[in-house]
Design an enzyme around this catalytic site. Structure first.
Site, PDB file in Angstrom:
ATOM      1  N   HIS A   1       5.957   0.038   8.576  1.00 45.37           N
ATOM      2  CA  HIS A   1       5.151  -1.040   9.157  1.00 45.37           C
ATOM      3  C   HIS A   1       5.408  -2.414   8.555  1.00 45.37           C
ATOM      4  O   HIS A   1       4.711  -3.368   8.878  1.00 45.37           O
ATOM      5  CB  HIS A   1       3.662  -0.687   9.028  1.00 45.37           C
ATOM      6  CG  HIS A   1       3.314   0.595   9.695  1.00 45.37           C
ATOM      7  ND1 HIS A   1       3.316   1.802   9.044  1.00 45.37           N
ATOM      8  CD2 HIS A   1       2.987   0.870  10.978  1.00 45.37           C
ATOM      9  CE1 HIS A   1       2.990   2.767   9.888  1.00 45.37           C
ATOM     10  NE2 HIS A   1       2.784   2.241  11.061  1.00 45.37           N
TER      11      HIS A   1
ATOM     12  N   ARG B   1      -5.048 -15.870   7.958  1.00 41.47           N
ATOM     13  CA  ARG B   1      -5.481 -16.300   6.629  1.00 41.47           C
ATOM     14  C   ARG B   1      -4.324 -16.181   5.637  1.00 41.47           C
ATOM     15  O   ARG B   1      -4.153 -17.015   4.750  1.00 41.47           O
ATOM     16  CB  ARG B   1      -6.682 -15.474   6.171  1.00 41.47           C
ATOM     17  CG  ARG B   1      -7.564 -16.236   5.234  1.00 41.47           C
ATOM     18  CD  ARG B   1      -8.896 -15.534   5.036  1.00 41.47           C
ATOM     19  NE  ARG B   1      -9.693 -15.490   6.235  1.00 41.47           N
ATOM     20  CZ  ARG B   1     -10.530 -14.508   6.543  1.00 41.47           C
ATOM     21  NH1 ARG B   1     -10.686 -13.486   5.745  1.00 41.47           N
ATOM     22  NH2 ARG B   1     -11.220 -14.553   7.658  1.00 41.47           N
TER      23      ARG B   1
ATOM     24  N   ARG C   1       4.351  -6.412  13.959  1.00 44.84           N
ATOM     25  CA  ARG C   1       2.986  -6.375  14.536  1.00 44.84           C
ATOM     26  C   ARG C   1       2.185  -7.647  14.292  1.00 44.84           C
ATOM     27  O   ARG C   1       0.935  -7.606  14.299  1.00 44.84           O
ATOM     28  CB  ARG C   1       2.174  -5.195  13.976  1.00 44.84           C
ATOM     29  CG  ARG C   1       2.669  -3.867  14.462  1.00 44.84           C
ATOM     30  CD  ARG C   1       1.886  -2.747  13.824  1.00 44.84           C
ATOM     31  NE  ARG C   1       2.363  -1.491  14.384  1.00 44.84           N
ATOM     32  CZ  ARG C   1       1.639  -0.697  15.154  1.00 44.84           C
ATOM     33  NH1 ARG C   1       0.400  -0.977  15.431  1.00 44.84           N
ATOM     34  NH2 ARG C   1       2.150   0.405  15.631  1.00 44.84           N
TER      35      ARG C   1
ATOM     36  N   ARG D   1      -7.404  -7.467  -2.829  1.00 44.58           N
ATOM     37  CA  ARG D   1      -7.956  -7.746  -1.498  1.00 44.58           C
ATOM     38  C   ARG D   1      -8.872  -8.951  -1.595  1.00 44.58           C
ATOM     39  O   ARG D   1      -9.693  -9.053  -2.522  1.00 44.58           O
ATOM     40  CB  ARG D   1      -8.712  -6.512  -0.986  1.00 44.58           C
ATOM     41  CG  ARG D   1      -9.691  -6.816   0.115  1.00 44.58           C
ATOM     42  CD  ARG D   1     -10.194  -5.592   0.852  1.00 44.58           C
ATOM     43  NE  ARG D   1     -11.454  -5.846   1.522  1.00 44.58           N
ATOM     44  CZ  ARG D   1     -11.631  -6.648   2.582  1.00 44.58           C
ATOM     45  NH1 ARG D   1     -10.602  -7.297   3.106  1.00 44.58           N
ATOM     46  NH2 ARG D   1     -12.821  -6.812   3.115  1.00 44.58           N
TER      47      ARG D   1
ATOM     48  N   GLY E   1     -11.516 -10.727   0.932  1.00 45.69           N
ATOM     49  CA  GLY E   1     -12.096 -10.556   2.255  1.00 45.69           C
ATOM     50  C   GLY E   1     -13.490 -11.147   2.354  1.00 45.69           C
ATOM     51  O   GLY E   1     -13.955 -11.853   1.467  1.00 45.69           O
TER      52      GLY E   1
ATOM     53  N   MET F   1     -15.158  -3.239   5.008  1.00 42.76           N
ATOM     54  CA  MET F   1     -14.577  -2.069   5.649  1.00 42.76           C
ATOM     55  C   MET F   1     -13.232  -1.616   5.062  1.00 42.76           C
ATOM     56  O   MET F   1     -12.520  -0.842   5.703  1.00 42.76           O
ATOM     57  CB  MET F   1     -14.433  -2.337   7.158  1.00 42.76           C
ATOM     58  CG  MET F   1     -15.746  -2.781   7.783  1.00 42.76           C
ATOM     59  SD  MET F   1     -15.669  -3.096   9.545  1.00 42.76           S
ATOM     60  CE  MET F   1     -15.671  -1.429  10.162  1.00 42.76           C
ATOM     61  N   GLU F   2     -12.868  -2.076   3.868  1.00 45.37           N
ATOM     62  CA  GLU F   2     -11.528  -1.765   3.367  1.00 45.37           C
ATOM     63  C   GLU F   2     -11.429  -1.318   1.907  1.00 45.37           C
ATOM     64  O   GLU F   2     -10.500  -0.584   1.550  1.00 45.37           O
ATOM     65  CB  GLU F   2     -10.594  -2.982   3.541  1.00 45.37           C
ATOM     66  CG  GLU F   2     -10.246  -3.334   4.970  1.00 45.37           C
ATOM     67  CD  GLU F   2     -11.315  -4.161   5.666  1.00 45.37           C
ATOM     68  OE1 GLU F   2     -12.160  -4.755   4.952  1.00 45.37           O
ATOM     69  OE2 GLU F   2     -11.349  -4.185   6.902  1.00 45.37           O
TER      70      GLU F   2
ATOM     71  N   ASP G   1     -21.892 -13.159   6.049  1.00 45.36           N
ATOM     72  CA  ASP G   1     -23.036 -12.821   6.917  1.00 45.36           C
ATOM     73  C   ASP G   1     -24.188 -12.354   6.042  1.00 45.36           C
ATOM     74  O   ASP G   1     -23.966 -11.644   5.065  1.00 45.36           O
ATOM     75  CB  ASP G   1     -22.692 -11.641   7.845  1.00 45.36           C
ATOM     76  CG  ASP G   1     -21.433 -11.872   8.641  1.00 45.36           C
ATOM     77  OD1 ASP G   1     -21.544 -12.385   9.759  1.00 45.36           O
ATOM     78  OD2 ASP G   1     -20.341 -11.551   8.133  1.00 45.36           O
TER      79      ASP G   1
HETATM   80  N1  HPA Z   1     -20.074  -5.512   8.281  1.00 48.11           N
HETATM   81  C1  HPA Z   1     -18.893  -5.022   7.911  1.00 48.11           C
HETATM   82  N2  HPA Z   1     -17.909  -5.774   7.488  1.00 48.11           N
HETATM   83  C2  HPA Z   1     -18.116  -7.100   7.402  1.00 48.11           C
HETATM   84  C3  HPA Z   1     -19.334  -7.674   7.769  1.00 48.11           C
HETATM   85  C4  HPA Z   1     -20.366  -6.829   8.215  1.00 48.11           C
HETATM   86  O1  HPA Z   1     -21.467  -7.290   8.556  1.00 48.11           O
HETATM   87  N3  HPA Z   1     -19.234  -9.020   7.599  1.00 48.11           N
HETATM   88  C5  HPA Z   1     -17.968  -9.246   7.124  1.00 48.11           C
HETATM   89  N4  HPA Z   1     -17.303  -8.091   7.009  1.00 48.11           N
END
Ligand code: HPA
Length: 235
Positions: free
Chosen positions: A4, A24, A43, A87, A89, A180-181, A204
């Site tokens: 990949h 980014r 990709r 990472r 993020g 999520m990682e 968030d």
């Molecule tokens: N959930 C999962 N991953 C994220 C979120 C979230 O609210 N905000 C930024 N990454």
């Protein structure tokens, strides 16, 4: 070349900064690195190698979720002899104790995911950062007068869900935010004996629905990018 990533052997540095988003990665390469070369665009997951204050660094995206970061981090570690992945993020805060723009240095990632179990027979639902990079990030944050909060986070397979309550695993392990990682990255690094850390910016606040607007995002991520680059200098 790996499956990949189309970079040639030797075109990827020992230290890789890994945002989720390929744009980014491009932004970091164009604004922070010198003598930059685009070494893979398979990709549209761009990988760039260049110099930061004279040190060779690669920056390239992980994509979203464990399957994606699992593939990219595995190929970087095994096919390109990468020693360290940081990472960088964003995350959603589960609590109003955190604020937008806060920076987190992830101590442990807890997950309901079966990724670590089925990939590497690693049991348990919480994994620590790997190696000394986490400590280097803490020291570097102090030097830069940045408050990088040492915290546990929830690494989830799920972005949208029916039940708005904080998932049980997050309460169980005192996870103040979700992304999520990190769990997938830490699992690969643990299995392969490599170094991995995760720095997150709170984008968030889940209980109040506040978020960093897309206009603000570029500026918002600058302290985290600087922290990752300055930490990478010491690796
Ligand atoms: N959930 C999962 N991953 C994220 C979120 C979230 O609210 N905000 C930024 N990454």
């Amino acid at each position: 070349m790996s499956i990949h990533i189309s970079a040639k052997k030797g075109e990827i540095a020992k230290v890789v900064l890994q945002p989720g988003d390929p744009l980014r990665a491009q932004y970091i390469a164009e604004n922070y690195l010198e003598n930059v070369k685009l070494v893979s665009k398979t990709r549209n997951i761009f990988y760039y190698t260049g110099l930061y204050k004279g040190k060779e660094i690669t920056v390239g995206a992980s994509g979203m979720g464990f399957p994606s970061i699992g593939i990219y981090s595995y190929e970087l570690f095994t096919e390109y002899d990468v020693d360290t992945i940081i990472r960088i993020g964003t995350c959603g805060a589960y609590t109003t104790d955190l604020q937008l723009f806060d920076i987190l240095n992830v101590k442990n990632a807890a997950s309901e995911s079966t990724y670590a179990k089925y990939a590497w027979e690693i049991e348990g639902d919480i994994l620590p950062h790997q190696g000394s990079t986490y400590n280097i990030i803490n020291e570097t944050a102090k030097e830069l007068s940045l408050n990088a909060k040492e915290t546990n986070i929830h690494s989830s397979d799920i972005f949208y869900r029916k039940n708005p309550d904080i998932p049980a695993i997050a309460t169980q392990y005192n996870c103040s935010a979700v992304e999520m990682e990190a769990f997938g990255l830490f699992a690969n690094a643990q299995h392969l004996g490599k170094n991995a850390a995760t720095i997150l910016t709170v984008s968030d606040i889940i209980p109040t629905h506040e978020n960093i607007s897309s206009d603000e995002r570029e500026k918002a991520l600058k302290p985290m990018i600087q922290l990752a680059l300055e930490s990478a200098l010491k690796i």
